[in-house]
Each structure stands twice: as C-alpha cells, then as structure tokens.
Design a protein around this motif. Structure first.
Motif, PDB file in Angstrom:
ATOM      1  N   ILE A 138       0.830  -1.219   0.000  1.00  0.00           N
ATOM      2  CA  ILE A 138       0.000   0.000   0.000  1.00  0.00           C
ATOM      3  C   ILE A 138       0.858   1.259   0.000  1.00  0.00           C
ATOM      4  N   GLY A 139       2.169   1.098  -0.212  1.00  0.00           N
ATOM      5  CA  GLY A 139       3.043   2.244  -0.421  1.00  0.00           C
ATOM      6  C   GLY A 139       3.082   3.207   0.754  1.00  0.00           C
ATOM      7  N   GLU A 140       3.028   4.489   0.429  1.00  0.00           N
ATOM      8  CA  GLU A 140       3.199   5.540   1.431  1.00  0.00           C
ATOM      9  C   GLU A 140       2.053   5.604   2.438  1.00  0.00           C
ATOM     10  N   TYR A 141       0.938   4.907   2.145  1.00  0.00           N
ATOM     11  CA  TYR A 141      -0.177   4.934   3.087  1.00  0.00           C
ATOM     12  C   TYR A 141       0.170   4.258   4.410  1.00  0.00           C
ATOM     13  N   LEU A 142       1.239   3.444   4.440  1.00  0.00           N
ATOM     14  CA  LEU A 142       1.643   2.805   5.680  1.00  0.00           C
ATOM     15  C   LEU A 142       1.883   3.820   6.795  1.00  0.00           C
ATOM     16  N   ASP A 143       2.285   5.019   6.434  1.00  0.00           N
ATOM     17  CA  ASP A 143       2.576   6.037   7.441  1.00  0.00           C
ATOM     18  C   ASP A 143       1.484   7.091   7.529  1.00  0.00           C
ATOM     19  N   GLN A 144       0.292   6.730   7.042  1.00  0.00           N
ATOM     20  CA  GLN A 144      -0.882   7.599   7.179  1.00  0.00           C
ATOM     21  C   GLN A 144      -1.838   6.995   8.211  1.00  0.00           C
ATOM     22  N   PRO A 145      -2.678   7.826   8.844  1.00  0.00           N
ATOM     23  CA  PRO A 145      -3.651   7.294   9.813  1.00  0.00           C
ATOM     24  C   PRO A 145      -4.582   6.290   9.152  1.00  0.00           C
ATOM     25  N   MET A 146      -4.999   5.285   9.907  1.00  0.00           N
ATOM     26  CA  MET A 146      -5.860   4.247   9.366  1.00  0.00           C
ATOM     27  C   MET A 146      -7.214   4.789   8.920  1.00  0.00           C
ATOM     28  N   ASN A 147      -7.653   5.912   9.485  1.00  0.00           N
ATOM     29  CA  ASN A 147      -8.958   6.448   9.076  1.00  0.00           C
ATOM     30  C   ASN A 147      -8.937   7.025   7.675  1.00  0.00           C
ATOM     31  N   THR A 148      -7.763   7.046   7.036  1.00  0.00           N
ATOM     32  CA  THR A 148      -7.686   7.477   5.636  1.00  0.00           C
ATOM     33  C   THR A 148      -7.656   6.280   4.682  1.00  0.00           C
ATOM     34  N   PHE A 149      -7.674   5.056   5.226  1.00  0.00           N
ATOM     35  CA  PHE A 149      -7.558   3.860   4.400  1.00  0.00           C
ATOM     36  C   PHE A 149      -8.916   3.492   3.801  1.00  0.00           C
ATOM     37  N   SER A 150      -8.881   2.976   2.573  1.00  0.00           N
ATOM     38  CA  SER A 150     -10.067   2.327   2.006  1.00  0.00           C
ATOM     39  C   SER A 150     -10.208   0.952   2.645  1.00  0.00           C
ATOM     40  N   SER A 151     -11.379   0.311   2.457  1.00  0.00           N
ATOM     41  CA  SER A 151     -11.572  -1.029   3.017  1.00  0.00           C
ATOM     42  C   SER A 151     -10.579  -2.020   2.425  1.00  0.00           C
ATOM     43  N   GLY A 152     -10.261  -1.870   1.139  1.00  0.00           N
ATOM     44  CA  GLY A 152      -9.301  -2.771   0.512  1.00  0.00           C
ATOM     45  C   GLY A 152      -7.905  -2.616   1.084  1.00  0.00           C
ATOM     46  N   MET A 153      -7.492  -1.371   1.344  1.00  0.00           N
ATOM     47  CA  MET A 153      -6.170  -1.133   1.943  1.00  0.00           C
ATOM     48  C   MET A 153      -6.110  -1.677   3.360  1.00  0.00           C
ATOM     49  N   MET A 154      -7.212  -1.516   4.093  1.00  0.00           N
ATOM     50  CA  MET A 154      -7.262  -2.028   5.458  1.00  0.00           C
ATOM     51  C   MET A 154      -7.124  -3.546   5.458  1.00  0.00           C
ATOM     52  N   LEU A 155      -7.819  -4.206   4.509  1.00  0.00           N
ATOM     53  CA  LEU A 155      -7.707  -5.654   4.392  1.00  0.00           C
ATOM     54  C   LEU A 155      -6.274  -6.067   4.077  1.00  0.00           C
ATOM     55  N   ARG A 156      -5.658  -5.376   3.143  1.00  0.00           N
ATOM     56  CA  ARG A 156      -4.281  -5.719   2.762  1.00  0.00           C
ATOM     57  C   ARG A 156      -3.357  -5.711   3.976  1.00  0.00           C
ATOM     58  N   LEU A 157      -3.454  -4.643   4.756  1.00  0.00           N
ATOM     59  CA  LEU A 157      -2.565  -4.538   5.902  1.00  0.00           C
ATOM     60  C   LEU A 157      -2.925  -5.562   6.973  1.00  0.00           C
ATOM     61  N   ALA A 158      -4.217  -5.772   7.198  1.00  0.00           N
ATOM     62  CA  ALA A 158      -4.641  -6.735   8.219  1.00  0.00           C
ATOM     63  C   ALA A 158      -4.192  -8.145   7.853  1.00  0.00           C
TER      64      ALA A 158
END
Length: 433
Positions: A138-158
């Motif tokens: 998910i690239g640079e989003y790793l260092d962004q707050p989770m409330n900015t994540f889409s559901s797909g990005m949240m799934l990827r990280l989880a």
C-alpha cells in the motif's frame, strides 16, 4: 485436551440480554442484573468441536447463525456464558474488517501494536515489517492514519500482518470478500502454502465453494445450534439442502409456490433435495457412440440424458446439469432454459421448451449434448429440474436436485493436442512481427 488438538470447544453457549428500553439496561447494570426487563438471545447453544493441529476447517451458516460469535469466543474476544475453550498455539485472526486497528494511528503503528498484543517485542516486529509492507503493497499509506484507508487497503494490511507473524492458528471471518481479485488470489495462495506447512486454519465464509476448496472438514451452524459436522463435501451438501428448503418455504407462501406435488418414493436426503413436483429418476452419461461412457478424450462430445418423472401439473420447466471438479470447482452449468433464452434472443434456432405443459405421470427424457472441452481430470455431474417463473434467471424453484448424479474422466493424448487447466479456450498463436 489431546496434545494433537489445537482448539477444543466444549459445550459452549453464549447468551445475550436484549432490553425493551435503555432504562431497563441501566437498571440491570446498576443492580448487577437483578432488575430490568429483558429477553435472552442465544447466539450459541451447547457447541462442541475439536480441531486438530494442522487441520483446515470451515464454518458455514446463514447470517445470525453464530459463526462470528464462535470465532470471537475462540479468540478470547468474548467470554462464553457456559462451556470451555482451550487453545494451543499462537492465534492470528482476521475478524471484522478493521477490528484491532486504531483509526487515529498510522498503519505502521498499528502493525507494531498488533505485534505487541500477540506477544512480540518491537524489535521482532521491526524484523518482520518489511515482509508485511511488501505483502500489503500500500506504499506511502503505511505512514498515514488508518482512518484514511479504504476497506481494501485495510484488508491488505490486516492480512499481511496476520500471516507474517508466524501463527500456529489462522482464523479468517469473511474478510477476504472486500479484496480485489489479484489480492484475493495472493491471499488464497498464501493460506494454502501455510496450510500445507502445518498451519491450523479456521475459515468462515458464505461462499461454500471456497470453503470446499480450502478445508477438509466443516461445521454447519443454524441459530446457534450445530446442524452438521463432518467432511466439507458432506456439510456443504447439507448447507445447500438447508438453503433450498428455506427457499421452498418462502415459495410456499406465494401463488407461484402453490404446487400440488407428491413424491411417491423417498430419495436420498444427503444428496438429493427440492420442493417436489418432479423427480429425476436417472442420469446417463454417453460417449460419441451414444453408449454409456465414463472416460472421454479432450474435445469429445459428451451427451447427458436426464430422465424425469412429472409428479404434478407443471409448466416452465428447466432440466439441466452442473459439472464440477471433484474438488468442488464449478466448471459449467447449462440446461434447456439456457437454450430457450438463446432462442428468445435470436441467437439459436429451435423449439422453446419452456412453453411446454406437463401432466402428472408424464415421463420425460432430456438429452443435453456438450462439447467436451475439458482438461485432464475427474468430474462430477449434478442434475437439476426446476421451474423458471420468468423469461430469465432470477425466479427459480428447485423441484429436484441430485448431487453425484454421475462421474466421468477426461484424458488427453500428449502427442496430438494438449492444453492446461480445466477448459479449452481454443487458443491460436500467430507471429505478428
């Protein structure tokens, strides 16, 4: 609890109280449960199951059946009202999307937090972090707050976090349904590799095809009660039968569902079901010489005859088949109604069979001829006779369905024509430069 057992659930029940008014809930809390009008809801009732180390088990059931509650009790998120749960090994769980993540913390911080909850030191999680980041992608989003994540990005990280912490037990509750197709493929491949290396897998999904492909045993819940426990093949059949019976009850409350049906002879409950009105009495698989055949060459025509007895006055019939691999993968489904739709659309000539009316006592034989463009392997034929109440799929009554109506094998001559996979797409190759 045996040393070979990863999870032991013994007589587990979970009961919730529902209150008629918020003041009743407050009174109950203040009085330690002695005061306040309430009703009891039994999410689980006397559930027992042992899951062996290295076993893959699926949990099936409709919404509200208790699947997620059982997983939460196993993971220790909720306490059972009665009964015991014993777990041996480290559990990693993908439950409700985003559960365990703090929305105001960054993805990186949440990964480290999840590791700490599971007993890892920060140094141990830092050592795993590059693998987690690479899988999540998910690239640079790793260092962004989770409330900015889409559901797909949240799934990827989880998912990446759950599988990279070397769990002994992986529990997945419907989470993968939100992922894109490529990521789902990567997840399934990763789970299979872990499973083959000795991981204990507990998978909850409404998709019984996925459960059948990913697990070797299954548990079926309904209203918190165990309905079936056994091989995935048998339990998914039981689940499909239960869904068909529910559909039959819904149809029975409509004019279209009124069917003066009878079934003079009982049929096998484990592999055959439907609301009645017609009975599949026999299925024959024929080769190109129109003789019974169990082995076909790739590309050879396959004829399937379905003999049906009409038990009530009927119209709008569809007689068809589903072909699956022995692992449960649906390869093809087709029937007389598919042909009728093509005739209505002007794609095919011929007589519309949907318009025919039948009387009780009629004997019908439907012959389906299929181009056998299947890959090497063994296949199961399922047969179905249904009523289609509209000129398109979407208003269907299953009159009779038969699992395991027939089996056949496809072989290939490697010296003449070869392709890989389960079906032939008739590829061509041309040099264009």
């Amino acid at each position: 609890m045996s040393s070979d057992t990863a999870i032991s659930v013994r007589n587990v029940s979970k009961t919730y109280r529902t209150y008629e008014h918020p003041l009743h809930a407050l009174a109950s809390r203040l009085s330690g449960g002695r005061v306040g009008r309430f009703r009891e809801f039994h999410a689980l009732s006397d559930v027992s199951i042992d899951i062996a180390k290295g076993e893959s088990i699926g949990i099936l059931g409709r919404n509200g059946s208790g699947k997620s509650t059982l997983l939460q009790v196993i993971c220790g998120i909720r306490q059972a009202t009665h009964g015991t749960v014993n777990v041996t090994g480290r559990i990693s769980a993908l439950l409700e999307l985003g559960s365990g993540f703090h929305p105001d913390m960054t993805g990186r911080e949440n990964v480290l937090l999840q590791g700490a909850i599971m007993g890892f030191t920060q140094d141990e999680m830092e050592a795993r972090f590059d693998d987690i980041a690479a899988f999540a992608d998910i690239g640079e989003y790793l260092d962004q707050p989770m409330n900015t994540f889409s559901s797909g990005m949240m799934l990827r990280l989880a998912f990446a976090t759950a599988v990279q912490v070397s769990p002994d037990i992986l529990i997945v509750d419907e989470a993968l349904v939100v992922g894109d197709a490529l990521f789902q493929k990567r997840c399934h491949a990763k789970i299979r590799r872990m499973r083959d290396s000795g991981l204990t897998l507990v998978l909850v999904s409404h998709d019984y095809e996925m459960v059948r492909n990913m697990t070797n045993r299954a548990l079926l819940l309904d209203h918190g009660l165990v309905q079936a426990l056994g091989s995935t093949r048998d339990v998914t059949r039981h689940y499909r039968k239960m869904l068909f019976e529910e559909e039959a009850r819904l149809w029975a409350g409509t004019d279209a569902g009124t069917l003066p049906a009878s079934r003079p002879e009982p049929y096998e409950p484990a592999s055959s079901y439907g609301i009645g009105g017609a009975t599949i009495t026999g299925v024959r698989i024929l080769g190109s010489n129109q003789q019974p055949c169990g082995v076909f060459a790739a590309g050879e025509l396959i004829s399937i005859e379905i003999a049906t007895r009409i038990d009530a006055q009927l119209d709008h019939l569809n007689i068809g088949v589903v072909i699956r691999t022995l692992e449960g993968l649906k390869v093809y489904s087709w029937g007389s109604f598919n042909q009728d739709i093509a005739i209505w659309a002007g794609i095919k000539p011929g007589e519309v069979l949907w318009d025919r009316a039948f009387e009780a006592g009629d004997e019908v034989i439907m012959k389906l001829v299929l181009e056998g463009n299947l890959g090497v392997g063994k296949y199961e034929v399922q047969a179905v006779v249904s009523r289609e109440l509209q000129k398109q799929y979407g208003a269907q009554q299953i009159l009779h369905w038969r699992d395991e109506a027939g089996f056949f094998r496809v072989d290939m001559n490697p010296a003449s024509y070869v392709f890989g996979g389960v079906t032939d797409l008739h590829g061509t190759a041309t040099f264009v430069a």
